[in-house]
Design an enzyme around this catalytic site. Sequence first.
Site, PDB file in Angstrom:
ATOM      1  N   GLU A   1      15.955  -1.871  -8.857  1.00  0.00           N
ATOM      2  CA  GLU A   1      15.732  -2.487  -7.549  1.00  0.00           C
ATOM      3  C   GLU A   1      16.414  -3.839  -7.548  1.00  0.00           C
ATOM      4  OE1 GLU A   1      11.485  -0.683  -5.976  1.00  0.00           O
ATOM      5  OE2 GLU A   1      11.703  -2.825  -6.320  1.00  0.00           O
TER       6      GLU A   1
ATOM      7  N   ASP B   1       6.254 -12.127  -0.814  1.00  0.00           N
ATOM      8  CA  ASP B   1       6.550 -12.505  -2.196  1.00  0.00           C
ATOM      9  C   ASP B   1       5.832 -13.763  -2.653  1.00  0.00           C
ATOM     10  OD1 ASP B   1       8.441 -10.560  -3.289  1.00  0.00           O
ATOM     11  OD2 ASP B   1       9.656 -11.124  -1.558  1.00  0.00           O
TER      12      ASP B   1
END
Lengths: 406, 269
Positions: free
Chosen positions: B50, B61
């Site tokens: 990824e 995040d």
Amino acid sequence: MNRSVTVSDFHAYPDAHGRFADYGGIFMPETLMPPLEELTEAYLAMREDPAFIAEFERDLKYYVGRPSPIYHAERLSKKLGGAQILLKREDLNHTGAHKINNTIGQALVARRMGKRRIIAETGAGQHGVATATVCARFGLDCIIYMGAVDIERQKINVYRMKLLGATVVPVVSGSKTLKDALNEAMRDWVTNVADTFYIIGTVAGPHPYPMMVRDFNAVVGREARAQMLEQFGRLPDVLTACVGGGSNAIGLFHAFLNDPDVAMVGAEAAGEGIETGRHAASLAAGRRGVLHGNRTYVICDDNGQITETHSISAGLDYPGVGPEHAFLKDSGRARYVGITDDEALAAFHELARTEGILAALESSHAVAQAIKLARELPKDRLILCNLSGRGDKDVHTIAAREGIAL
Amino acid sequence: MSHRIDRRFGDLRRAGRKGLIPFITAGDPLPEATVAIMHALVAAGADLIELGVPYSDPVADGPTIQHASERAIARGIGIARILGWVSEFRQVDSTTPIVLMGYLNPIEIFGYSRFADAASAAGVDGVLIVDVPVEEAETVAPLRAAGINEIFLVAPTTTDRRLSAIRAQAQGFIYYVSFAGITGASQLDTAAVRDRVAHIKQGGDMPVAVGFGVRDAATAVEIAASADAVVIGSALVACLAETGDIESAVAAAGAFLAPIRAALDASRS
């Protein structure tokens, strides 16, 4: 980027997906989608519930102090020599701005949904103060996210929030300003989704926020429309309001959207001038993008990174704008112009000296646009300007700008 | 169109192995190290990579990936350069699937059709766009048309109604977010994850990868007991952030991942 949209009923938006034609929507991480669905369902039921509406209107009347008057700024109008400037006095609300209309509404929604923990973001601190106020009023826990840079610039509002019992959390990521406070509030929400209600302060964010925040602020335009007919026997020729996220502007515009003879102008922050790149005029100088859960006009670079904005007024210093404004721009129903820091300051002084009103720096952008229009239009025309907030909070900023030590 | 992701999960299933999916932020810690780190991760046992596309406002995040994104953005890293690195990687490695993970605005600004063509040509196999839920999947239709898999998140909050809608649209694999929170937080509840993964798998044979909160061999083994693959992001990004040149970044990537690979393989029942 202007797209032609044919609209027969502006009050039919958004659709069930939160779309205002090409704009809006729900661009959010999966974790927050179920609570957004839950909120949408709950709110759609409440907005039709007479008991909820009565509760909201009662607080607007006895707590906020509505209706706010329309004041004819005769001396200012006479001095300019053109059209008449009328001011919708949202600055006279409790806490000094239109923001309380929305925070009362959302706090009532939160309470009915059984959420006791309230989070919010704030830039200048006005939405934070309005949120802390209603949390104290309803006995809810209140956590306010605020950029570390803004905390330094707005110490008095930080202290006001603390006096009202809120916890103010400094945000040190990114540019340490409003958009980062919004990011951090989202991160809190994603982490504490079970018991937390996020009171967004403007008509941005994912569906249903742009609709819900608009609905709560739409009292401004509904009142104003009735007041115009009563006081002046007709509707205004043009509306002006400042646009950051755009909640006070949509609040004023919404009731007039289906009145084709009422023109509307949104005044964005052109900062030091759009050509300098130091501005916050998303509609006038941005492009179509996706930010904070909706498609709208954003200020970003060619890599899609949201860039820093500038305005003398912290409340307009945001790189996006509510999706309904993007829709109104593209459809041609409203137009959006840039007002520079200097123009806003000049309008602030003009209004203070001719009418004895200290307008918020945000609202001074709307006043500046009203002044421009008044000079161009004949004396029998009526310009209704949303004086969305009072300027006491900005006295230090203005003094510093003019080199005066208080 | 052949799909590297499907093939890879098929191979893993047949071999009775669990997938290991490292996440790195493209361009961090050094732009010139990204391709070398990708190869090092494959050498250390990565089954799929990824590659995070940095974004200025990453709401899902935690601080580790936020800071990595900020560093990459400060170096001007954008989609065009990242696709260049994928092409470079593909010249050597034609089998390891690559999924770009990030947020919508960089792709919206790049342009959907342009992105679909360029990403497909570069050898990107899938995208996981954090702020594109199943309701907005139509937005990225040109990517699907170009053969790029659209990977969807499922969260602890996801209702069964939503899960059905996601299953109907999902391609490649389902990425299960192990807890309601941000990347890199430590709220992992293995038992809860096991139950949820079992529930997700009941409805079909789409592989399930689990991410958020997996940080070392022990947590990876625990999660892999129920999942088809584990994703490790923040812990690896934090480890790479402490390196200062290509050689040390490459060495750190391999040293980080190899023990996790070994632990996963040793735990095979």
